[in-house]
Motif scaffolding. Structure first.
Motif, PDB file in Angstrom:
ATOM      1  N   ARG A 102      -1.537 -11.269 -14.196  1.00 15.74           N
ATOM      2  CA  ARG A 102      -0.562 -11.416 -15.287  1.00 15.74           C
ATOM      3  C   ARG A 102       0.801 -10.908 -14.828  1.00 15.74           C
ATOM      4  NH1 ARG A 102      -2.233 -10.381 -21.457  1.00 15.74           N
ATOM      5  NH2 ARG A 102      -0.252  -9.692 -22.333  1.00 15.74           N
ATOM      6  N   ASP A 103       1.847 -11.618 -15.243  1.00 19.02           N
ATOM      7  CA  ASP A 103       3.216 -11.164 -14.988  1.00 19.02           C
ATOM      8  C   ASP A 103       3.585 -10.181 -16.097  1.00 19.02           C
ATOM      9  OD1 ASP A 103       5.931 -10.789 -14.873  1.00 19.02           O
ATOM     10  OD2 ASP A 103       6.368 -12.841 -14.255  1.00 19.02           O
ATOM     11  N   LEU A 104       3.606  -8.918 -15.767  1.00 13.36           N
ATOM     12  CA  LEU A 104       3.802  -7.882 -16.794  1.00 13.36           C
ATOM     13  C   LEU A 104       5.272  -7.723 -17.187  1.00 13.36           C
ATOM     14  CD1 LEU A 104       1.246  -5.299 -15.395  1.00 13.36           C
ATOM     15  CD2 LEU A 104       1.061  -6.537 -17.565  1.00 13.36           C
ATOM     16  N   PHE A 105       6.173  -8.373 -16.460  1.00 12.59           N
ATOM     17  CA  PHE A 105       7.571  -8.380 -16.912  1.00 12.59           C
ATOM     18  C   PHE A 105       7.742  -9.419 -18.024  1.00 12.59           C
ATOM     19  CE2 PHE A 105       9.397  -6.797 -12.592  1.00 12.59           C
ATOM     20  CZ  PHE A 105       8.948  -5.518 -12.899  1.00 12.59           C
ATOM     21  N   PHE A 158      -5.430   2.891  -7.224  1.00  9.30           N
ATOM     22  CA  PHE A 158      -5.904   3.782  -8.289  1.00  9.30           C
ATOM     23  C   PHE A 158      -7.148   3.228  -8.974  1.00  9.30           C
ATOM     24  CE2 PHE A 158      -1.150   4.396  -8.381  1.00  9.30           C
ATOM     25  CZ  PHE A 158      -1.180   5.544  -7.618  1.00  9.30           C
ATOM     26  N   GLY A 207       0.498  -8.829 -10.738  1.00  8.03           N
ATOM     27  CA  GLY A 207       1.182 -10.117 -10.704  1.00  8.03           C
ATOM     28  C   GLY A 207       0.992 -10.875  -9.397  1.00  8.03           C
ATOM     29  N   ALA A 208       0.691 -10.169  -8.296  1.00 12.64           N
ATOM     30  CA  ALA A 208       0.521 -10.853  -7.003  1.00 12.64           C
ATOM     31  C   ALA A 208      -0.929 -11.311  -6.880  1.00 12.64           C
ATOM     32  CB  ALA A 208       0.895  -9.919  -5.856  1.00 12.64           C
ATOM     33  N   PHE A 253       0.057  -2.949 -12.836  1.00  8.24           N
ATOM     34  CA  PHE A 253       0.724  -3.053 -11.531  1.00  8.24           C
ATOM     35  C   PHE A 253      -0.205  -2.405 -10.495  1.00  8.24           C
ATOM     36  CE2 PHE A 253       3.987  -2.612 -14.826  1.00  8.24           C
ATOM     37  CZ  PHE A 253       4.797  -3.701 -14.601  1.00  8.24           C
ATOM     38  N   CYS A 254      -1.450  -2.891 -10.473  1.00 15.85           N
ATOM     39  CA  CYS A 254      -2.517  -2.200  -9.731  1.00 15.85           C
ATOM     40  C   CYS A 254      -2.521  -2.486  -8.239  1.00 15.85           C
ATOM     41  CB  CYS A 254      -3.876  -2.560 -10.321  1.00 15.85           C
ATOM     42  SG  CYS A 254      -4.239  -4.317 -10.138  1.00 15.85           S
ATOM     43  N   GLY A 255      -1.756  -3.502  -7.760  1.00 18.32           N
ATOM     44  CA  GLY A 255      -1.788  -3.839  -6.338  1.00 18.32           C
ATOM     45  C   GLY A 255      -3.208  -4.195  -5.920  1.00 18.32           C
ATOM     46  N   ASP A 308       2.305   1.590 -12.521  1.00 16.04           N
ATOM     47  CA  ASP A 308       2.988   1.904 -11.253  1.00 16.04           C
ATOM     48  C   ASP A 308       3.849   0.714 -10.856  1.00 16.04           C
ATOM     49  OD1 ASP A 308       3.749   2.790  -8.761  1.00 16.04           O
ATOM     50  OD2 ASP A 308       1.791   2.544  -7.832  1.00 16.04           O
ATOM     51  N   PRO A 309       4.980   0.525 -11.557  1.00  9.69           N
ATOM     52  CA  PRO A 309       5.779  -0.693 -11.353  1.00  9.69           C
ATOM     53  C   PRO A 309       6.676  -0.617 -10.129  1.00  9.69           C
ATOM     54  CG  PRO A 309       6.831   0.708 -12.980  1.00  9.69           C
ATOM     55  CD  PRO A 309       5.583   1.436 -12.546  1.00  9.69           C
ATOM     56  N   PRO A 310       7.348  -1.730  -9.778  1.00  7.29           N
ATOM     57  CA  PRO A 310       8.364  -1.671  -8.721  1.00  7.29           C
ATOM     58  C   PRO A 310       9.559  -0.807  -9.149  1.00  7.29           C
ATOM     59  CG  PRO A 310       7.846  -3.950  -9.352  1.00  7.29           C
ATOM     60  CD  PRO A 310       7.199  -3.073 -10.347  1.00  7.29           C
ATOM     61  N   ILE A 366       0.875  -1.187   0.000  1.00  6.01           N
ATOM     62  CA  ILE A 366       0.000   0.000   0.000  1.00  6.01           C
ATOM     63  C   ILE A 366       0.905   1.228   0.000  1.00  6.01           C
ATOM     64  CG2 ILE A 366      -2.047  -0.983   1.128  1.00  6.01           C
ATOM     65  CD1 ILE A 366      -1.043   0.451   3.740  1.00  6.01           C
ATOM     66  N   GLN A 367       0.387   2.382  -0.388  1.00  5.50           N
ATOM     67  CA  GLN A 367       1.187   3.608  -0.334  1.00  5.50           C
ATOM     68  C   GLN A 367       1.509   3.911   1.133  1.00  5.50           C
ATOM     69  OE1 GLN A 367       2.516   5.005  -2.904  1.00  5.50           O
ATOM     70  NE2 GLN A 367       1.385   3.921  -4.504  1.00  5.50           N
TER      71      GLN A 367
HETATM   72  C1  SAM Z   1       4.690   0.044  -6.465  1.00  9.67           C
HETATM   73  S1  SAM Z   1       3.497  -1.211  -6.281  1.00  9.67           S
HETATM   74  C2  SAM Z   1       2.055  -0.352  -6.825  1.00  9.67           C
HETATM   75  C3  SAM Z   1       0.741  -0.956  -6.459  1.00  9.67           C
HETATM   76  C4  SAM Z   1      -0.481  -0.048  -6.633  1.00  9.67           C
HETATM   77  N1  SAM Z   1      -0.465   0.662  -7.881  1.00  9.67           N
HETATM   78  C5  SAM Z   1      -0.624   0.913  -5.468  1.00  9.67           C
HETATM   79  O1  SAM Z   1      -0.388   2.122  -5.650  1.00  9.67           O
HETATM   80  O2  SAM Z   1      -0.967   0.479  -4.364  1.00  9.67           O
HETATM   81  C6  SAM Z   1       3.917  -2.278  -7.595  1.00  9.67           C
HETATM   82  C7  SAM Z   1       3.009  -3.451  -7.815  1.00  9.67           C
HETATM   83  O3  SAM Z   1       3.527  -4.200  -8.917  1.00  9.67           O
HETATM   84  C8  SAM Z   1       3.304  -5.583  -8.661  1.00  9.67           C
HETATM   85  N2  SAM Z   1       4.252  -6.334  -9.492  1.00  9.67           N
HETATM   86  C9  SAM Z   1       5.567  -6.539  -9.278  1.00  9.67           C
HETATM   87  N3  SAM Z   1       6.106  -7.260 -10.282  1.00  9.67           N
HETATM   88  C10 SAM Z   1       5.099  -7.506 -11.155  1.00  9.67           C
HETATM   89  C11 SAM Z   1       5.033  -8.203 -12.393  1.00  9.67           C
HETATM   90  N4  SAM Z   1       6.101  -8.785 -12.908  1.00  9.67           N
HETATM   91  N5  SAM Z   1       3.849  -8.249 -13.039  1.00  9.67           N
HETATM   92  C12 SAM Z   1       2.754  -7.665 -12.512  1.00  9.67           C
HETATM   93  N6  SAM Z   1       2.753  -6.990 -11.323  1.00  9.67           N
HETATM   94  C13 SAM Z   1       3.914  -6.926 -10.662  1.00  9.67           C
HETATM   95  C14 SAM Z   1       3.526  -5.716  -7.166  1.00  9.67           C
HETATM   96  O4  SAM Z   1       2.898  -6.884  -6.668  1.00  9.67           O
HETATM   97  C15 SAM Z   1       2.901  -4.420  -6.647  1.00  9.67           C
HETATM   98  O5  SAM Z   1       1.531  -4.604  -6.344  1.00  9.67           O
END
Ligand code: SAM
Length: 429
Positions: free
Chosen positions: A335-338, A294, A309-310, A288-290, A356-358, A260-261
């Protein structure tokens, strides 16, 4: 053989580097000094020469910068967090902005695109991960020293919410009855919409007495949920209320350790920039919606595809979307977006994409976005360097960077968030 003494020299500090180190110059070579700031004259000892300059240890400040203030935290200097607490508000704010501008300039963008930073207030951090260690006299609980595994026993923390700091001492007492001598633990504290959520990780199986003391602690301190994780096994020891986050009125259950933020205020600032950037457009993809920080606010106006992805995070989002009312349709996709980014073709059906990626950024996803016809792209990032790299890919694909808003949720540290808004004009039919 006698050990060689490090070279000592005096230096004037003229700027702050990307990690917050004071920077001066010696014979044309940058010199980095942690704990120094522009306007200081310092005595340093050379420690290490790296590709980008000489790293030193601060020995003495012979002349203080007028922008230096007295840090308010009693743990300043020892604790590895908040190492920039000695900067006045003006100097700190200017540095957050400059840092973003410097990273963008490196990839050919204009510094004037960067807005004044939004900086979250003190006592607003709603999530902390603390280290604990059982020693002879009790339990040490706090944060690591800078670049060390030594734990600073933290009694007060000016950046963290009082609902969490108020638990530091009771947790010490609780853990001293639970951990064996020299046993380590990690304690995750999160302030959710339904109360404090606690996750304790320790390599210890709970017996009945330990379980009872945890339940008693949860009852006494009105903890929403308390989990104990013994290696891979997650034990829901005291679930008094479900720990939930509130996103635009949707109640989303918080899976243990899900992202979470870091603060309510930071989340609100990011959500405002993201929703304003998408306003008036049609379908939105939130990549990367967590658990939907958003997705839910966006779904007040737009149909949303939420991709993550989680699995546990996505299930929480999907479950909440099924019950929430007052929102447009949210479709959740695992989906694994990487490994499998959404292709330019798949993106065609969206008017806006938020991603909003890592920290590593989203290189492959951005390559597809750059080729796409999506009108508005909103990049949320916690790393100005990977953000700038990805921004360059989008710009080379025909996107115009409209604005960059830094949002600093990690007061007095080099961590920060930013939101970039990009537009691609539709080709005339
Ligand atoms: C910076 S967090 C942002 C989450 C959300 N947007 C928020 O503001 O709470 C990045 C998110 O990317 C996800 N993530 C990491 N690697 C990923 C991948 N390969 N494919 C999809 N999601 C991934 C993580 O699980 C995490 O929820």
């Amino acid at each position: 053989m006698a050990k060689r003494q490090p070279e000592m020299f005096e230096l004037e500090i003229t700027s702050l580097g990307a990690q917050g180190d004071g920077v001066g110059e010696r014979d044309g070579v940058p010199v980095f000094v942690s704990g120094a700031m522009p306007g200081d004259t310092v005595q340093v000892a050379a420690r290490e020469t790296r590709r980008n300059g000489i790293y030193t240890e601060l020995i003495d400040i012979t002349e203080n910068s007028p922008g230096r203030i007295k840090p308010e935290c009693a743990h300043f200097g020892a604790c590895g967090g908040c190492q920039l607490q000695f900067l006045s508000d003006d100097v700190y704010q200017a540095w957050v902005k400059d840092r973003t501008a410097m990273a963008l300039a490196h990839h050919g963008f204009d510094a004037s695109l960067v807005a004044d930073p939004i900086i979250t207030p003190k006592a607003s951090r709603r999530r902390v991960a603390m280290k604990a260690l059982r020693v002879a006299s009790g339990v040490v609980l706090g944060f690591n020293e800078r670049q060390s595994h030594q734990i600073v026993d933290v009694k007060a923390c000016p950046v963290t919410r009082p609902e969490l700091t108020g638990l530091f001492d009771p947790l010490r007492k609780l853990l001293s009855g639970l951990l064996d001598q020299r046993m380590a633990a990690t304690v995750h504290l999160t302030m959710t919409a339904s109360g404090v959520d606690i996750l304790i990780e320790a390599a210890k199986e709970l017996d009945l007495a330990a379980r009872e003391s945890l339940v008693e602690f949860a009852n006494y301190h009105d903890i929403a949920a308390l989990h104990w994780q013994d290696q891979g096994f997650l034990d829901p020891v005291a679930i008094r209320r479900e720990a939930v986050m509130d996103f635009a009125g949707a109640k989303v259950p918080l899976p243990p350790a899900a992202f979470i933020q870091a603060s309510d205020e930071g989340e609100a600032a990011l959500v405002r920039v993201v929703t304003e950037a998408c306003a008036g457009l049609g379908r939105v993809a939130d990549l990367f919606c967590g658990i939907g920080t958003f997705s839910f606010p966006l779904a007040k106006e737009h149909q949303v595809l939420a991709v993550e992805g989680a699995k546990n995070a996505l299930d929480a989002l999907q479950g909440a979307a099924n019950f929430a009312s007052g929102f447009k349709q949210i479709v959740a996709k695992h989906r694994d977006l990487f490994r499998r980014p959404l292709s330019a073709k798949e993106l065609e059906m969206f008017d806006a994409v938020v991603f909003d990626p890592p920290r590593a950024g989203a290189k492959d996803q951005v390559a597809e976005l750059a080729k796409s016809t999506v009108q508005r792209v909103v990049a949320v990032s916690c790393n100005p360097n990977t953000f700038s790299r990805d921004a360059r890919t989008l710009a080379d694909g025909g996107y115009r960077l409209e604005s960059v808003q830094p949002v600093d949720q990690f007061l007095w540290s080099p961590h920060m968030e930013l939101v970039g808004v990009f537009t691609k004009d539709r080709k005339p039919e």
